[in-house]
Design a protein around this motif. Structure first.
Motif, PDB file in Angstrom:
ATOM      1  N   VAL A  28      -1.408  -3.285  -2.073  1.00  0.00           N
ATOM      2  CA  VAL A  28      -0.894  -2.254  -2.965  1.00  0.00           C
ATOM      3  C   VAL A  28      -0.219  -2.980  -4.125  1.00  0.00           C
ATOM      4  CG1 VAL A  28       0.588  -0.230  -3.203  1.00  0.00           C
ATOM      5  CG2 VAL A  28      -0.471  -0.744  -0.985  1.00  0.00           C
ATOM      6  N   ASP A  30       1.615  -2.730  -7.901  1.00  0.00           N
ATOM      7  CA  ASP A  30       2.283  -1.799  -8.808  1.00  0.00           C
ATOM      8  C   ASP A  30       2.018  -2.174 -10.265  1.00  0.00           C
ATOM      9  OD1 ASP A  30       4.058  -3.882  -9.470  1.00  0.00           O
ATOM     10  OD2 ASP A  30       5.826  -2.898  -8.636  1.00  0.00           O
ATOM     11  N   ALA A  64      -6.023   4.825   3.060  1.00  0.00           N
ATOM     12  CA  ALA A  64      -5.136   5.856   2.513  1.00  0.00           C
ATOM     13  C   ALA A  64      -4.246   6.443   3.608  1.00  0.00           C
ATOM     14  CB  ALA A  64      -5.955   6.947   1.833  1.00  0.00           C
ATOM     15  N   ARG A  68      -0.131   6.078   3.918  1.00  0.00           N
ATOM     16  CA  ARG A  68       0.709   7.278   4.019  1.00  0.00           C
ATOM     17  C   ARG A  68       1.584   7.218   5.272  1.00  0.00           C
ATOM     18  NH1 ARG A  68      -3.076  10.561   4.707  1.00  0.00           N
ATOM     19  NH2 ARG A  68      -2.827  10.882   6.924  1.00  0.00           N
ATOM     20  N   VAL A  75      -2.097   8.197  -1.715  1.00  0.00           N
ATOM     21  CA  VAL A  75      -3.200   7.826  -2.603  1.00  0.00           C
ATOM     22  C   VAL A  75      -4.444   8.570  -2.130  1.00  0.00           C
ATOM     23  CG1 VAL A  75      -2.250   5.542  -3.148  1.00  0.00           C
ATOM     24  CG2 VAL A  75      -3.882   5.788  -1.275  1.00  0.00           C
ATOM     25  N   ARG A  76      -5.349   8.794  -3.046  1.00  0.00           N
ATOM     26  CA  ARG A  76      -6.609   9.445  -2.701  1.00  0.00           C
ATOM     27  C   ARG A  76      -7.598   8.396  -2.203  1.00  0.00           C
ATOM     28  NH1 ARG A  76      -8.585  12.124  -7.958  1.00  0.00           N
ATOM     29  NH2 ARG A  76      -8.371   9.949  -8.521  1.00  0.00           N
ATOM     30  N   ASP A  79      -9.344   6.392  -4.739  1.00  0.00           N
ATOM     31  CA  ASP A  79      -8.565   5.397  -5.485  1.00  0.00           C
ATOM     32  C   ASP A  79      -8.475   4.058  -4.752  1.00  0.00           C
ATOM     33  OD1 ASP A  79      -8.115   7.195  -7.553  1.00  0.00           O
ATOM     34  OD2 ASP A  79      -6.291   7.977  -6.616  1.00  0.00           O
ATOM     35  N   VAL A  80      -9.075   3.989  -3.570  1.00  0.00           N
ATOM     36  CA  VAL A  80      -9.073   2.771  -2.756  1.00  0.00           C
ATOM     37  C   VAL A  80     -10.349   1.994  -3.049  1.00  0.00           C
ATOM     38  CG1 VAL A  80      -9.132   1.845  -0.410  1.00  0.00           C
ATOM     39  CG2 VAL A  80      -7.732   3.876  -0.919  1.00  0.00           C
ATOM     40  N   VAL A 102      -5.300  -0.972  -3.820  1.00  0.00           N
ATOM     41  CA  VAL A 102      -4.850   0.278  -4.432  1.00  0.00           C
ATOM     42  C   VAL A 102      -3.851  -0.103  -5.517  1.00  0.00           C
ATOM     43  CG1 VAL A 102      -3.545   2.404  -4.080  1.00  0.00           C
ATOM     44  CG2 VAL A 102      -5.127   1.647  -2.328  1.00  0.00           C
ATOM     45  N   VAL A 104      -0.907   1.379  -8.051  1.00  0.00           N
ATOM     46  CA  VAL A 104       0.009   2.484  -8.321  1.00  0.00           C
ATOM     47  C   VAL A 104       0.904   2.052  -9.473  1.00  0.00           C
ATOM     48  CG1 VAL A 104      -0.016   3.340  -5.941  1.00  0.00           C
ATOM     49  CG2 VAL A 104       1.712   1.683  -6.619  1.00  0.00           C
TER      50      VAL A 104
END
Length: 164
Positions: A28, A30, A64, A68, A75-76, A79-80, A102, A104
């Motif tokens: 992930v 940023d 995803a 979560r 995230v959808r 989007d992965v 991912v 973000v």
């Protein structure tokens, strides 16, 4: 009918004994280029991730879901980006780790499984804490070979994607 010299060629209909683990680790990143790592209660730092349920979810959906469940970040699936497959063997069990990415802009992860992870931390890729959980180290090395991350040997299959 003549005897079959090769013996009975009927296929075994029983499922095989489990000999593999199938998981996903999620890098992930940023908006500042940092990555998310969790401090496991066992002492290692790791990426979010976990096992893929092959009966009802894709690797992207598992990424995803794990993100979560472990951090509260949403995230959808679309989007992965799945970018690699790593394969090694631990204790006679084949371990297949899918590597996902991912991005973000900004996010505040929460500790949702305190019995496993004590904290989540955004970290610059060139300033990684240690020790890293072996599959996380393998995934990070596949993502950014230039970082020179030490890890146990693994077979690497890169997955090309138009999203990468």
């Amino acid at each position: 009918m003549a005897d079959n010299p090769l013996g009975d060629l009927t296929r075994n209909t029983r499922p095989p004994l489990a000999r593999a683990g199938f998981g996903v680790g999620v890098v992930v990143q940023d908006g500042e280029g940092r990555i998310l790592l969790g401090r496991h209660r066992g002492g290692t730092w790791e990426l979010p991730g976990g096992m893929v349920d092959p009966t009802h979810e894709s690797v992207a959906a598992a990424a995803a879901r794990e993100l979560r469940e472990e951090t509260g970040l949403l995230v959808r699936d679309e989007d992965v980006t799945v970018f690699a497959m790593l394969h090694d063997v631990v204790g006679g069990i084949h371990r297949i780790s899918m590597a996902a990415l991912v991005r973000v802009e900004a996010a505040e992860p929460r500790v949702t499984e305190p019995h496993l992870i004590s904290t989540w931390r955004w970290t610059a890729p060139d300033d990684l804490p240690g020790p890293l959980f072996d599959p996380s180290a393998q995934i990070l090395a596949a993502w950014r070979p230039d970082l020179g991350i030490g890890h146990p040997a693994a077979h690497l299959l890169r997955i090309e994607s138009s999203q990468a």
